[in-house]
Design an enzyme around this catalytic site. Structure first.
Site, PDB file in Angstrom:
ATOM      1  N   TRP A   1      -4.357 -42.322  -5.126  1.00  0.00           N
ATOM      2  CA  TRP A   1      -5.542 -41.815  -5.870  1.00  0.00           C
ATOM      3  C   TRP A   1      -5.567 -42.221  -7.069  1.00  0.00           C
ATOM      4  O   TRP A   1      -6.538 -42.253  -8.158  1.00  0.00           O
ATOM      5  CB  TRP A   1      -5.464 -40.342  -6.006  1.00  0.00           C
ATOM      6  CG  TRP A   1      -4.521 -39.750  -6.489  1.00  0.00           C
ATOM      7  CD1 TRP A   1      -3.055 -39.513  -6.239  1.00  0.00           C
ATOM      8  CD2 TRP A   1      -4.091 -39.186  -7.962  1.00  0.00           C
ATOM      9  NE1 TRP A   1      -2.356 -38.745  -7.123  1.00  0.00           N
ATOM     10  CE2 TRP A   1      -3.184 -38.537  -8.150  1.00  0.00           C
ATOM     11  CE3 TRP A   1      -5.192 -38.848  -9.129  1.00  0.00           C
ATOM     12  CZ2 TRP A   1      -2.838 -38.077  -9.320  1.00  0.00           C
ATOM     13  CZ3 TRP A   1      -4.851 -38.399 -10.256  1.00  0.00           C
ATOM     14  CH2 TRP A   1      -3.429 -37.766 -10.347  1.00  0.00           C
TER      15      TRP A   1
ATOM     16  N   HIS B   1       1.999 -27.551  -8.328  1.00  0.00           N
ATOM     17  CA  HIS B   1       0.602 -27.093  -7.892  1.00  0.00           C
ATOM     18  C   HIS B   1       0.887 -25.813  -7.136  1.00  0.00           C
ATOM     19  O   HIS B   1       0.188 -25.368  -5.895  1.00  0.00           O
ATOM     20  CB  HIS B   1      -0.140 -27.934  -7.383  1.00  0.00           C
ATOM     21  CG  HIS B   1      -0.646 -29.092  -7.941  1.00  0.00           C
ATOM     22  ND1 HIS B   1      -1.902 -28.826  -8.868  1.00  0.00           N
ATOM     23  CD2 HIS B   1      -0.368 -30.363  -8.128  1.00  0.00           C
ATOM     24  CE1 HIS B   1      -1.985 -29.992  -9.299  1.00  0.00           C
ATOM     25  NE2 HIS B   1      -1.066 -30.856  -8.997  1.00  0.00           N
TER      26      HIS B   1
ATOM     27  N   ARG C   1      -9.369 -24.143  -6.787  1.00  0.00           N
ATOM     28  CA  ARG C   1      -9.562 -23.761  -7.984  1.00  0.00           C
ATOM     29  C   ARG C   1     -10.888 -23.052  -7.970  1.00  0.00           C
ATOM     30  O   ARG C   1     -10.829 -21.937  -8.880  1.00  0.00           O
ATOM     31  CB  ARG C   1     -10.066 -25.323  -8.695  1.00  0.00           C
ATOM     32  CG  ARG C   1      -8.755 -26.026  -9.545  1.00  0.00           C
ATOM     33  CD  ARG C   1      -7.320 -26.110  -8.536  1.00  0.00           C
ATOM     34  NE  ARG C   1      -6.367 -26.685  -9.316  1.00  0.00           N
ATOM     35  CZ  ARG C   1      -6.246 -28.097  -9.290  1.00  0.00           C
ATOM     36  NH1 ARG C   1      -7.488 -28.903  -8.568  1.00  0.00           N
ATOM     37  NH2 ARG C   1      -5.300 -28.812  -9.911  1.00  0.00           N
TER      38      ARG C   1
ATOM     39  N   ASP D   1      -3.170 -24.261  -4.639  1.00  0.00           N
ATOM     40  CA  ASP D   1      -2.876 -24.702  -6.134  1.00  0.00           C
ATOM     41  C   ASP D   1      -2.371 -23.677  -7.070  1.00  0.00           C
ATOM     42  O   ASP D   1      -2.193 -22.455  -6.537  1.00  0.00           O
ATOM     43  CB  ASP D   1      -4.158 -25.460  -6.450  1.00  0.00           C
ATOM     44  CG  ASP D   1      -3.810 -26.675  -7.529  1.00  0.00           C
ATOM     45  OD1 ASP D   1      -3.109 -26.469  -8.363  1.00  0.00           O
ATOM     46  OD2 ASP D   1      -4.128 -27.660  -6.773  1.00  0.00           O
TER      47      ASP D   1
ATOM     48  N   TYR E   1     -13.916 -40.167  -7.559  1.00  0.00           N
ATOM     49  CA  TYR E   1     -13.878 -38.726  -7.784  1.00  0.00           C
ATOM     50  C   TYR E   1     -15.196 -38.253  -8.296  1.00  0.00           C
ATOM     51  O   TYR E   1     -15.421 -38.316  -9.166  1.00  0.00           O
ATOM     52  CB  TYR E   1     -12.797 -38.581  -8.810  1.00  0.00           C
ATOM     53  CG  TYR E   1     -11.390 -38.329  -8.369  1.00  0.00           C
ATOM     54  CD1 TYR E   1     -10.866 -38.743  -7.131  1.00  0.00           C
ATOM     55  CD2 TYR E   1     -10.348 -37.631  -8.996  1.00  0.00           C
ATOM     56  CE1 TYR E   1      -9.513 -38.544  -6.622  1.00  0.00           C
ATOM     57  CE2 TYR E   1      -9.061 -37.338  -8.570  1.00  0.00           C
ATOM     58  CZ  TYR E   1      -8.493 -37.819  -7.432  1.00  0.00           C
ATOM     59  OH  TYR E   1      -7.497 -37.482  -7.026  1.00  0.00           O
TER      60      TYR E   1
ATOM     61  N   GLU F   1     -12.150 -27.590 -10.536  1.00  0.00           N
ATOM     62  CA  GLU F   1     -11.899 -27.153 -11.794  1.00  0.00           C
ATOM     63  C   GLU F   1     -13.174 -26.724 -12.674  1.00  0.00           C
ATOM     64  O   GLU F   1     -13.289 -25.415 -13.229  1.00  0.00           O
ATOM     65  CB  GLU F   1     -11.072 -27.929 -12.815  1.00  0.00           C
ATOM     66  CG  GLU F   1      -9.468 -28.018 -12.204  1.00  0.00           C
ATOM     67  CD  GLU F   1      -9.144 -29.246 -11.483  1.00  0.00           C
ATOM     68  OE1 GLU F   1     -10.116 -29.987 -11.040  1.00  0.00           O
ATOM     69  OE2 GLU F   1      -8.211 -29.768 -11.708  1.00  0.00           O
TER      70      GLU F   1
ATOM     71  N   GLU G   1       1.340 -34.715  -8.870  1.00  0.00           N
ATOM     72  CA  GLU G   1       1.631 -34.223 -10.192  1.00  0.00           C
ATOM     73  C   GLU G   1       2.672 -33.112 -10.433  1.00  0.00           C
ATOM     74  O   GLU G   1       2.588 -32.165 -10.735  1.00  0.00           O
ATOM     75  CB  GLU G   1       0.090 -33.732 -10.579  1.00  0.00           C
ATOM     76  CG  GLU G   1      -0.874 -34.537 -10.683  1.00  0.00           C
ATOM     77  CD  GLU G   1      -2.123 -34.146 -11.004  1.00  0.00           C
ATOM     78  OE1 GLU G   1      -3.079 -34.646 -11.837  1.00  0.00           O
ATOM     79  OE2 GLU G   1      -2.436 -33.034 -10.609  1.00  0.00           O
TER      80      GLU G   1
ATOM     81  N   ASP H   1     -15.802 -35.328  -9.019  1.00  0.00           N
ATOM     82  CA  ASP H   1     -15.928 -34.266 -10.227  1.00  0.00           C
ATOM     83  C   ASP H   1     -16.183 -34.934 -11.721  1.00  0.00           C
ATOM     84  O   ASP H   1     -16.422 -34.476 -12.480  1.00  0.00           O
ATOM     85  CB  ASP H   1     -14.534 -33.447 -10.121  1.00  0.00           C
ATOM     86  CG  ASP H   1     -13.552 -34.300 -10.401  1.00  0.00           C
ATOM     87  OD1 ASP H   1     -13.214 -35.382  -9.836  1.00  0.00           O
ATOM     88  OD2 ASP H   1     -12.090 -33.674 -10.843  1.00  0.00           O
TER      89      ASP H   1
HETATM   90  C1  ACM Z   1      -4.683 -35.285  -7.871  1.00  0.00           C
HETATM   91  O1  ACM Z   1      -5.972 -35.890  -8.279  1.00  0.00           O
HETATM   92  N1  ACM Z   1      -4.298 -34.725  -8.465  1.00  0.00           N
HETATM   93  C2  ACM Z   1      -4.386 -35.885  -6.262  1.00  0.00           C
END
Ligand code: ACM
Length: 536
Positions: free
Chosen positions: A366, A236, A138, A167, A391, A444, A299, A393
């Site tokens: 996760w 992704h 990102r 990604d 996480y 991001e 995702e 972030d």
């Molecule tokens: C993730 O946070 N998409 C693994």
């Protein structure tokens, strides 16, 4: 004073003086650790540590009958003895030795004699996998800063750097056979500045050449860190599809993504696409000796597969039930390819859907705790990386001073409270399936190295203690030791989050974040993981 906290530390009377007449000797098997320690301590004492005695005092690295990651450090007047079963334990002993010195030991110049207290330290880690994910897709991180990040991980005795290399918004590793992956996929026109915010109008990109990767991997290996590469698929993948449109499902060309969120663009499931990624992984395996290799799997939106006649034909041809099974089939093909080359597949917990991965896969869980519980019960090894705890972030306060507030609040104390083995598994045989944990630095909304420092430190120091030191930790004790540790980070020049300002930026009005209320998380997590429950 040591972070992560050692299993045992006894103070003894006396001290060891480190100066430009100190010697460093090592058993031949530990010479690489000695070289590292010489390189780090030399500048701080204003010269080379002497290669042999006579000397004013001696640091000795010596082999002993200890498990691979354990060490024993005995410091007294005239001698510091680091004993270990091999280079890994010796390296951790050397890291502890450095922390026993004043913070000045972390400076690159400006020699000063230093002392360390006489101690006995006996130590070993709780978990085998002590990781950190870094998303260089990102926002690209220059090689220079990546090497610095590896040093900071090593200082915390972490041993896995999970590099998220690809990604929708960028492809960051040179693949000789497919040069457009980096020529086209390595750059995007502009980037979204906040969550649903304005665009910055600035091109962004960069990638690591294969020589860069070899250097990064070797640098990490010398610090006992395995670099686990991630090539994220089949979702992704917009950057790859922008470079090679034949990998996608549409007739219209795509550009490298410029906005965040879960994209709709996914790989098609044609044989040519599977072959393409087998070839990509062949080059990746050449570069990364890691026994575990990540194929992503998170995702993956199935919208395009649902409406694509070709994807539907593929599902029928392969005798699959639905799009979930098509994803599982795709991951399975890559997994077989890795297995035939002696590597283990690591995937995000969504790989449990649609039939699940082959035995031997490692699952990165996760979305809260559920994935870890289900994966362990299904017989897979698990790396716990719940967004609800680690996480990095996610924002650190409710205040208006966060750079671009995102996610729920995860304070230093929240991260410290993280327990890698989910409550539901504790006391059961499946608990042993949790081979460790990993914090995540998704980028991001982290667009500079200064913000990486702010988001990661000192929360990574708290995380390190959860994976190294195990239960029986206490936040009050950690906080006391952290005061000394922050001086080390200051000496290195890490712009960690301070308890009070000033901060290295001004919050930019008009750049909206997406803060979330922790009370809403349960419903969100249940919705996210509903497929898992259905499948297992
Ligand atoms: C993730 O946070 N998409 C693994």
């Amino acid at each position: 004073m040591i972070i992560p906290k050692p299993v045992r530390l006894d103070r003894r009377p006396g001290r060891f003086v480190l100066d430009d007449r100190t010697a460093l000797t090592a058993d031949p098997a530990l010479s690489q650790v000695a070289m590292w320690l010489r390189g780090e301590l030399g500048p701080a004492v204003g010269g080379e540590l002497l290669p042999r005695e006579p000397a004013s005092g001696t640091i000795r690295l010596r082999l002993a009958d200890l498990p691979a990651e354990a060490y024993r450090l005995t410091a007294g007047p005239g001698e510091v003895l680091v004993e270990a079963g091999g280079p890994v334990g010796a390296f951790y002993g050397a890291q502890t030795l450095r922390q026993l010195l004043p913070a000045h030991a972390y400076r690159r110049a400006g020699a000063r004699p230093m002392e360390l207290p006489a101690v006995l330290v006996e130590d070993r880690p709780r978990f085998a996998w002590r990781g950190c994910l870094l998303d260089v897709a990102r926002h690209f991180m220059t090689k220079h800063h990546l090497l610095r990040f590896i040093d900071l991980m090593a200082m915390h005795k972490l041993n896995v750097l999970h590099l998220h290399l690809t990604d929708d918004q960028g492809w960051r590793v040179e693949i000789r056979r497919y040069p457009r992956l980096t020529q086209v996929g390595g750059w995007r026109r502009e980037s979204q500045t906040g969550w649903n915010g304005a665009m910055d109008g600035q091109p962004h990109g960069g990638y690591y050449t294969q020589d860069d990767i070899r250097e990064i991997v070797a640098y990490a290996a010398a610090r006992q860190i395995t670099v686990v590469p991630e090539i994220d698929l089949p979702g992704h993948t917009q950057a790859a599809i922008a470079a090679y449109p034949e990998l996608g499902n549409l007739d219209t060309p795509l550009e490298v993504a410029t906005t965040w969120g879960i994209g709709v663009n996914v790989l098609n499931a044609e044989d040519g696409t599977v072959e393409f990624f087998k070839n990509v992984f062949d080059e990746v395996l050449e570069l990364f000796p890691s026994p575990v290799v990540c194929v992503g799997g998170d995702e993956c939106r199935k919208d395009q597969w649902k409406t694509s006649p070709a994807a539907q034909r593929r599902i029928a041809e392969l005798g699959l039930r639905d799009e979930e099974e098509l994803q599982s089939w795709f991951i399975g093909r890559i997994g077989d390819h890795l297995a035939a080359r002696g590597r283990r597949l690591l995937g995000w917990e969504e790989i449990l859907e649609g039939g699940g991965p082959a035995r031997g896969a490692v699952v990165a869980a996760w979305r809260g705790d559920l994935g870890a519980v289900l994966a362990a019960r299904a017989g897979h090894d698990v790396v716990a990386c719940p967004n609800t705890s680690v996480y990095l972030d996610y924002r650190q306060s409710d205040g208006a001073d966060e750079p671009v507030p995102f996610g729920t609040v995860l304070t230093l104390q929240d991260v410290y409270a993280f327990e890698p083995v989910p409550a539901e598994l504790r006391g059961t045989p499946e608990a042993a399936r949790v081979i460790g944990a990993q914090c995540a630095v998704w980028t991001e909304l982290i667009d500079s190295d200064r913000r990486i420092d702010y988001m990661v430190f000192p929360r990574l120091s708290a995380f390190a203690e959860t994976v190294w030191s195990g239960p029986g930790r206490d936040f009050a004790g950690f906080s006391e030791r952290l005061a000394a540790h922050l001086e080390r980070l200051d000496a290195i020049g890490v712009e960690y989050r301070r308890a009070s300002g000033p901060l290295p930026w001004q919050t930019r009005p008009g750049v909206p974040g997406r803060p979330e209320d922790p009370r809403e998380w349960r419903a969100t997590l249940e919705a996210w993981t509903s497929n898992l429950r259905g499948d297992l």
